[in-house]
Design an enzyme around this catalytic site. Sequence first.
Site, PDB file in Angstrom:
ATOM      1  N   LYS A   1       0.824  -1.221   0.000  1.00 21.95           N
ATOM      2  CA  LYS A   1       0.000   0.000   0.000  1.00 21.95           C
ATOM      3  C   LYS A   1       0.852   1.263   0.000  1.00 21.95           C
ATOM      4  O   LYS A   1       0.581   2.199  -0.743  1.00 21.95           O
ATOM      5  CB  LYS A   1      -0.896   0.058   1.248  1.00 21.95           C
ATOM      6  CG  LYS A   1      -2.060  -0.895   1.253  1.00 21.95           C
ATOM      7  CD  LYS A   1      -2.750  -0.803   2.612  1.00 21.95           C
ATOM      8  CE  LYS A   1      -1.733  -0.958   3.677  1.00 21.95           C
ATOM      9  NZ  LYS A   1      -1.906  -1.682   4.840  1.00 21.95           N
TER      10      LYS A   1
ATOM     11  N   ARG B   1      -9.682   0.977   9.365  1.00 26.18           N
ATOM     12  CA  ARG B   1      -9.233  -0.388   9.633  1.00 26.18           C
ATOM     13  C   ARG B   1     -10.233  -1.163  10.464  1.00 26.18           C
ATOM     14  O   ARG B   1     -10.008  -2.336  10.750  1.00 26.18           O
ATOM     15  CB  ARG B   1      -7.932  -0.329  10.393  1.00 26.18           C
ATOM     16  CG  ARG B   1      -6.717  -0.848   9.621  1.00 26.18           C
ATOM     17  CD  ARG B   1      -5.510  -0.490  10.442  1.00 26.18           C
ATOM     18  NE  ARG B   1      -4.357  -1.248  10.154  1.00 26.18           N
ATOM     19  CZ  ARG B   1      -3.332  -0.804   9.416  1.00 26.18           C
ATOM     20  NH1 ARG B   1      -3.394   0.349   8.810  1.00 26.18           N
ATOM     21  NH2 ARG B   1      -2.271  -1.542   9.284  1.00 26.18           N
TER      22      ARG B   1
ATOM     23  N   ARG C   1      11.409  -6.961   4.655  1.00 20.89           N
ATOM     24  CA  ARG C   1      11.384  -5.537   5.032  1.00 20.89           C
ATOM     25  C   ARG C   1      12.006  -5.336   6.413  1.00 20.89           C
ATOM     26  O   ARG C   1      12.688  -4.347   6.660  1.00 20.89           O
ATOM     27  CB  ARG C   1       9.930  -5.039   5.034  1.00 20.89           C
ATOM     28  CG  ARG C   1       9.801  -3.566   5.381  1.00 20.89           C
ATOM     29  CD  ARG C   1       8.418  -3.026   5.104  1.00 20.89           C
ATOM     30  NE  ARG C   1       7.512  -3.244   6.212  1.00 20.89           N
ATOM     31  CZ  ARG C   1       6.226  -2.909   6.203  1.00 20.89           C
ATOM     32  NH1 ARG C   1       5.688  -2.376   5.132  1.00 20.89           N
ATOM     33  NH2 ARG C   1       5.468  -3.125   7.245  1.00 20.89           N
TER      34      ARG C   1
ATOM     35  N   ARG D   1      11.734  -2.031  11.224  1.00 17.88           N
ATOM     36  CA  ARG D   1      10.566  -1.535  11.957  1.00 17.88           C
ATOM     37  C   ARG D   1      10.255  -2.481  13.107  1.00 17.88           C
ATOM     38  O   ARG D   1      10.278  -3.700  12.932  1.00 17.88           O
ATOM     39  CB  ARG D   1       9.378  -1.467  10.995  1.00 17.88           C
ATOM     40  CG  ARG D   1       8.823  -0.067  10.863  1.00 17.88           C
ATOM     41  CD  ARG D   1       7.802   0.034   9.779  1.00 17.88           C
ATOM     42  NE  ARG D   1       6.562  -0.673  10.092  1.00 17.88           N
ATOM     43  CZ  ARG D   1       5.466  -0.586   9.362  1.00 17.88           C
ATOM     44  NH1 ARG D   1       5.465   0.168   8.285  1.00 17.88           N
ATOM     45  NH2 ARG D   1       4.384  -1.259   9.680  1.00 17.88           N
TER      46      ARG D   1
ATOM     47  N   ARG E   1      -0.603  -9.196  13.227  1.00 16.87           N
ATOM     48  CA  ARG E   1      -1.165  -8.172  12.331  1.00 16.87           C
ATOM     49  C   ARG E   1      -2.015  -8.818  11.236  1.00 16.87           C
ATOM     50  O   ARG E   1      -3.041  -8.263  10.824  1.00 16.87           O
ATOM     51  CB  ARG E   1      -0.048  -7.326  11.728  1.00 16.87           C
ATOM     52  CG  ARG E   1       0.448  -6.279  12.730  1.00 16.87           C
ATOM     53  CD  ARG E   1       1.865  -5.875  12.496  1.00 16.87           C
ATOM     54  NE  ARG E   1       2.084  -5.219  11.220  1.00 16.87           N
ATOM     55  CZ  ARG E   1       3.249  -5.246  10.555  1.00 16.87           C
ATOM     56  NH1 ARG E   1       4.269  -5.916  11.037  1.00 16.87           N
ATOM     57  NH2 ARG E   1       3.363  -4.626   9.421  1.00 16.87           N
TER      58      ARG E   1
HETATM   59  P1  ADP Z   1       1.057  -2.114   7.843  1.00 17.25           P
HETATM   60  O1  ADP Z   1      -0.235  -1.961   7.130  1.00 17.25           O
HETATM   61  O2  ADP Z   1       2.155  -2.569   6.947  1.00 17.25           O
HETATM   62  O3  ADP Z   1       0.950  -2.928   9.090  1.00 17.25           O
HETATM   63  P2  ADP Z   1       0.863   0.662   8.759  1.00 17.25           P
HETATM   64  O4  ADP Z   1       1.974   1.654   8.783  1.00 17.25           O
HETATM   65  O5  ADP Z   1      -0.317   0.965   7.918  1.00 17.25           O
HETATM   66  O6  ADP Z   1       1.574  -0.700   8.342  1.00 17.25           O
HETATM   67  O7  ADP Z   1       0.339   0.430  10.266  1.00 17.25           O
HETATM   68  C1  ADP Z   1       1.199   0.106  11.324  1.00 17.25           C
HETATM   69  C2  ADP Z   1       0.410  -0.032  12.630  1.00 17.25           C
HETATM   70  O8  ADP Z   1      -0.208   1.221  12.982  1.00 17.25           O
HETATM   71  C3  ADP Z   1      -0.746  -1.026  12.621  1.00 17.25           C
HETATM   72  O9  ADP Z   1      -0.344  -2.353  12.847  1.00 17.25           O
HETATM   73  C4  ADP Z   1      -1.615  -0.480  13.771  1.00 17.25           C
HETATM   74  O10 ADP Z   1      -1.089  -0.823  15.027  1.00 17.25           O
HETATM   75  C5  ADP Z   1      -1.469   1.022  13.619  1.00 17.25           C
HETATM   76  N1  ADP Z   1      -2.543   1.602  12.779  1.00 17.25           N
HETATM   77  C6  ADP Z   1      -2.387   2.127  11.532  1.00 17.25           C
HETATM   78  N2  ADP Z   1      -3.557   2.573  11.042  1.00 17.25           N
HETATM   79  C7  ADP Z   1      -4.494   2.321  12.000  1.00 17.25           C
HETATM   80  C8  ADP Z   1      -5.892   2.533  12.084  1.00 17.25           C
HETATM   81  N3  ADP Z   1      -6.598   3.103  11.080  1.00 17.25           N
HETATM   82  N4  ADP Z   1      -6.524   2.132  13.218  1.00 17.25           N
HETATM   83  C9  ADP Z   1      -5.852   1.583  14.225  1.00 17.25           C
HETATM   84  N5  ADP Z   1      -4.536   1.337  14.215  1.00 17.25           N
HETATM   85  C10 ADP Z   1      -3.845   1.703  13.109  1.00 17.25           C
END
Ligand code: ADP
Length: 194
Positions: free
Chosen positions: A13, A87, A126, A132, A143
């Site tokens: 994404k 989400r 990654r 990370r 996740r």
């Molecule tokens: P990825 O999709 O690769 O896990 P992101 O950077 O989108 O990476 O998200 C990392 C973390 O941030 C998620 O695992 C979650 O803990 C938190 N997070 C991101 N967006 C949301 C959201 N809309 N609602 C709740 N938690 C979120």
Amino acid sequence: MRIVFIGPPGAGKGTQCRRLSAHYTIPHLSTGEMLRKASRDTPVGRVVGAYIDNGQLAPDPLVMRIVRKRLQRNDCRRGSLFDGFPRTVIQSELLDEHLSAMGQKVDIVLDLQVKEAELVERLLARAEVEGRDDDTAETIQRRLHVFRTQTAPVLDYYAGRGLIEQIDGQRTADEVFDEICDRIDTRLRNQEPG
Ligand code: ADP
């Protein structure tokens, strides 16, 4: 134009959103990045950091507060590209409420699909490059579980509104990008004016 981009962790994404944001000149709103930044900068944020590092979702009210504030900025007037948001179904409902109060709506929802085995491989790779904290084998599994149980229902929510475009994410980044642009452009052409 308001685009929601949904895909499991590791689907690509972030990469696609950066390109789409430049191509359509709309701001890229990544809640993951906003939350990671908040977790470094504020005391409340540090609590959030613990959720993220654990592979769990941040609480809906907090996420909504950050998104609403971001949407007030001028650059969002002509559109926005939501990356990793909403989400949960609750976040989708609250986003719809917020947008409709401003006479706006979500126009298209991209559902980027990649098989789990491939996701795990990509995320572990990654982890080696970016380091990370939430890219460990155990957190990755959590996740993916969170995605299946809490985020997949968001796709059903938008499917009911006819907004979903399914995209095969298991191709080169260029191929995925071209396909997404095609889908967006087709939707734009078919949209009612105004
Ligand atoms: P990825 O999709 O690769 O896990 P992101 O950077 O989108 O990476 O998200 C990392 C973390 O941030 C998620 O695992 C979650 O803990 C938190 N997070 C991101 N967006 C949301 C959201 N809309 N609602 C709740 N938690 C979120």
